[in-house]
Design an enzyme around this catalytic site. Structure first.
Site, PDB file in Angstrom:
ATOM      1  N   HIS A 182       0.855  -1.191   0.000  1.00  9.46           N
ATOM      2  CA  HIS A 182       0.000   0.000   0.000  1.00  9.46           C
ATOM      3  C   HIS A 182       0.889   1.238   0.000  1.00  9.46           C
ATOM      4  O   HIS A 182       2.080   1.160   0.315  1.00  9.46           O
ATOM      5  CB  HIS A 182      -0.912   0.014   1.239  1.00  9.46           C
ATOM      6  CG  HIS A 182      -0.140   0.158   2.517  1.00  9.46           C
ATOM      7  ND1 HIS A 182       0.481  -0.910   3.143  1.00  9.46           N
ATOM      8  CD2 HIS A 182       0.161   1.246   3.283  1.00  9.46           C
ATOM      9  CE1 HIS A 182       1.106  -0.485   4.223  1.00  9.46           C
ATOM     10  NE2 HIS A 182       0.931   0.828   4.332  1.00  9.46           N
ATOM     11  N   ASP A 214       0.830   5.139   1.869  1.00  7.28           N
ATOM     12  CA  ASP A 214       0.101   5.837   2.931  1.00  7.28           C
ATOM     13  C   ASP A 214      -0.553   7.078   2.324  1.00  7.28           C
ATOM     14  O   ASP A 214      -0.044   7.646   1.358  1.00  7.28           O
ATOM     15  CB  ASP A 214       1.061   6.230   4.062  1.00  7.28           C
ATOM     16  CG  ASP A 214       1.647   4.998   4.758  1.00  7.28           C
ATOM     17  OD1 ASP A 214       1.054   3.912   4.661  1.00  7.28           O
ATOM     18  OD2 ASP A 214       2.722   5.135   5.386  1.00  7.28           O
ATOM     19  N   HIS A 274       4.763   0.078  -0.122  1.00 12.41           N
ATOM     20  CA  HIS A 274       5.517  -0.698   0.865  1.00 12.41           C
ATOM     21  C   HIS A 274       4.622  -1.767   1.475  1.00 12.41           C
ATOM     22  O   HIS A 274       3.398  -1.705   1.337  1.00 12.41           O
ATOM     23  CB  HIS A 274       6.121   0.226   1.937  1.00 12.41           C
ATOM     24  CG  HIS A 274       5.110   1.088   2.636  1.00 12.41           C
ATOM     25  ND1 HIS A 274       4.549   2.213   2.069  1.00 12.41           N
ATOM     26  CD2 HIS A 274       4.552   1.003   3.874  1.00 12.41           C
ATOM     27  CE1 HIS A 274       3.702   2.776   2.914  1.00 12.41           C
ATOM     28  NE2 HIS A 274       3.678   2.049   4.025  1.00 12.41           N
ATOM     29  N   ARG A 319       7.279  -9.133  15.414  1.00 14.78           N
ATOM     30  CA  ARG A 319       7.796  -7.833  14.983  1.00 14.78           C
ATOM     31  C   ARG A 319       6.801  -6.762  15.395  1.00 14.78           C
ATOM     32  O   ARG A 319       5.595  -6.976  15.340  1.00 14.78           O
ATOM     33  CB  ARG A 319       7.990  -7.842  13.469  1.00 14.78           C
ATOM     34  CG  ARG A 319       8.417  -6.522  12.912  1.00 14.78           C
ATOM     35  CD  ARG A 319       8.950  -6.637  11.477  1.00 14.78           C
ATOM     36  NE  ARG A 319       9.317  -5.302  11.043  1.00 14.78           N
ATOM     37  CZ  ARG A 319       8.492  -4.460  10.438  1.00 14.78           C
ATOM     38  NH1 ARG A 319       7.254  -4.827  10.146  1.00 14.78           N
ATOM     39  NH2 ARG A 319       8.884  -3.252  10.106  1.00 14.78           N
TER      40      ARG A 319
END
Ligand SMILES: C=C1C[C@]23C[C@@]1(O)CC[C@H]2[C@@]12CCC[C@@](C)(C(=O)O1)[C@H]2[C@@H]3C(=O)O
Ligand SMILES: O=C(O)CCC(=O)C(=O)O
Ligand SMILES: [Fe+2]
Length: 367
Positions: free
Chosen positions: A225, A227, A282, A292
């Site tokens: 996607h 941002d 990203h 994570r």
């Protein structure tokens, strides 16, 4: 502990009790048919890429030029000497960890409402995919108090205090980065009325957790996607997973660098710079052994401000490529069109690539 996948999924339509699963449920198993090719999990070829996102020392006298170059070529970079105390980064990481390690039923008390933005839940972009992502998130827009009270009825002030401090420090850093980015385009921050000194943009904080995954090659932490922001500042813990798409090289991992923060260009800066600083696609991939954690500070303009290509960047050969939009309006376009949102606000571009030089009003004309 639930022993069957169906039991682990039960508590809420889309939220998994990840810790109880020994194998990847079908609902989370991605294949090339489930998503456009750019969303595929990484292949062996991806990891052979040697180039990496620039790491920029903000104390470097050439920082502005380095930032400009990184924005043009990568749409992302990492920053060092950014002024955010390590102890604050440690505290946001540990409070994030404690949030995601609460029992599922407790986290669901702070679930994001169907029509809401803030709260706990799966990635909001999930609705665009047939498979679910191997992650959980907590979004903060405005005060986190009500949700924090539901998560920690006896100790909500601790979380709220850390979030407040994080927001304050990130707001400063985001303003400084905007100054460098505008400066590298030849524009003084003071010349952009909503971006000048002492002006505050709007922002959201997104805490993301990617649990260790029994079958990481078939799972997706957060699908590809861009941002919607002007810029996003991302803290990632010491586990890698973030990847950015670089045309020539494919997916490139952004390795955690101790003390560094990742900055990526969002769609509104893409619009503001008239496409000179493209927003970057990203995604986050997952791994077999380690949880994570990442914290995204999503920075945009005040919500009522119309963002359009900066007039100083326009001339008859560089007509505006996007129409004016507010952040609120753009988030609506994103919710409807997802990765096509930017094209949905694009103006017609000349088919020949040429513009009538006599058109002094900078109107785009097909000739
Ligand atoms: C301000 C915002 C940007 C965001 C949508 C939101 O209202 C709050 C969460 C943000 C986030 C974080 C994860 C990726 C993303 C695409 C998403 O689904 O939620 C972004 C949104 C965005 O930038 O469009
Ligand atoms: O976790 C990451 O590395 C990416 C998170 C992200 O892209 C986001 O929150 O918008
Ligand atoms: Fe993102």
């Amino acid at each position: 502990m639930p022993s069957r996948v169906s039991d682990a999924i039960k508590p809420h339509k889309h939220v998994l009790d990840f810790t109880s699963l020994q194998e990847l449920p079908e609902s989370h198993a991605w294949s090339s048919l489930d998503s456009p090719s750019s969303n595929n999990p990484p292949t062996a070829a991806d990891s052979s890429v040697s180039e990496s996102v620039p790491v920029i020392d903000l104390d470097n006298p050439n920082a502005q030029e380095l930032v400009g170059r990184a924005c043009k070529t990568w749409g992302a970079f990492q920053v060092m000497n950014h002024g955010i105390e390590t102890s604050l980064l440690d505290r946001i990481e540990s409070t994030g960890k404690s949030l995601f390690s609460l029992p599922t039923h407790q986290k669901l008390k702070a679930a994001r409402a169907a029509d809401g933005v803030s709260g706990y839940g799966v990635a909001r972009i999930s609705s665009f995919f047939s498979k679910l992502m191997w992650s959980e998130g907590f979004t903060i827009l405005g005060s986190p108090l009500e949700h924090a009270r539901q998560l920690w009825p006896h100790d909500y002030n601790h979380f709220c205090g850390i979030i407040e401090e994080y927001e304050k420090e990130m707001q400063k850093l985001a303003g400084r980065l905007m100054g460098l980015m505008l400066g590298s385009l030849g524009i003084a921050q003071e010349d952009v009325d909503w971006a000048g000194p002492n002006k505050e943009g709007a922002a959201a904080i997104q805490l993301n957790s990617y649990p260790a995954c029994p079958d990481p090659d078939r799972a997706m932490g957060l699908a590809a996607h861009t941002d919607s922001t002007l810029l996003t500042i991302l803290y990632q813990n010491n586990t890698s997973g973030l990847q950015v798409l670089r045309d020539a090289s494919g997916w490139v991992t952004v390795p955690p660098v101790p003390g560094a923060l990742v900055v990526n260009i969002g769609d509104l800066l893409h619009i503001l710079s008239n496409g000179s600083y493209p927003s970057v696609l990203h995604r986050a991939v997952v791994n077999r052994t380690q949880q994570r954690l990442s914290v995204a500070y999503l920075y945009g303009p005040p919500s009522n401000v119309q963002i359009s290509p900066l007039s100083k960047l326009l001339d008859p050969t560089h007509p505006p490529l996007y129409r004016p939009v507010t952040w609120t309006e753009y988030l609506g376009a994103k919710a409807k069109h997802f990765n096509e949102a930017l094209s949905s606000v694009q103006l017609c571009i000349p088919r020949t690539g040429l513009v009538n030089q006599n058109n002094v009003e900078n109107r785009v004309e097909i000739i």
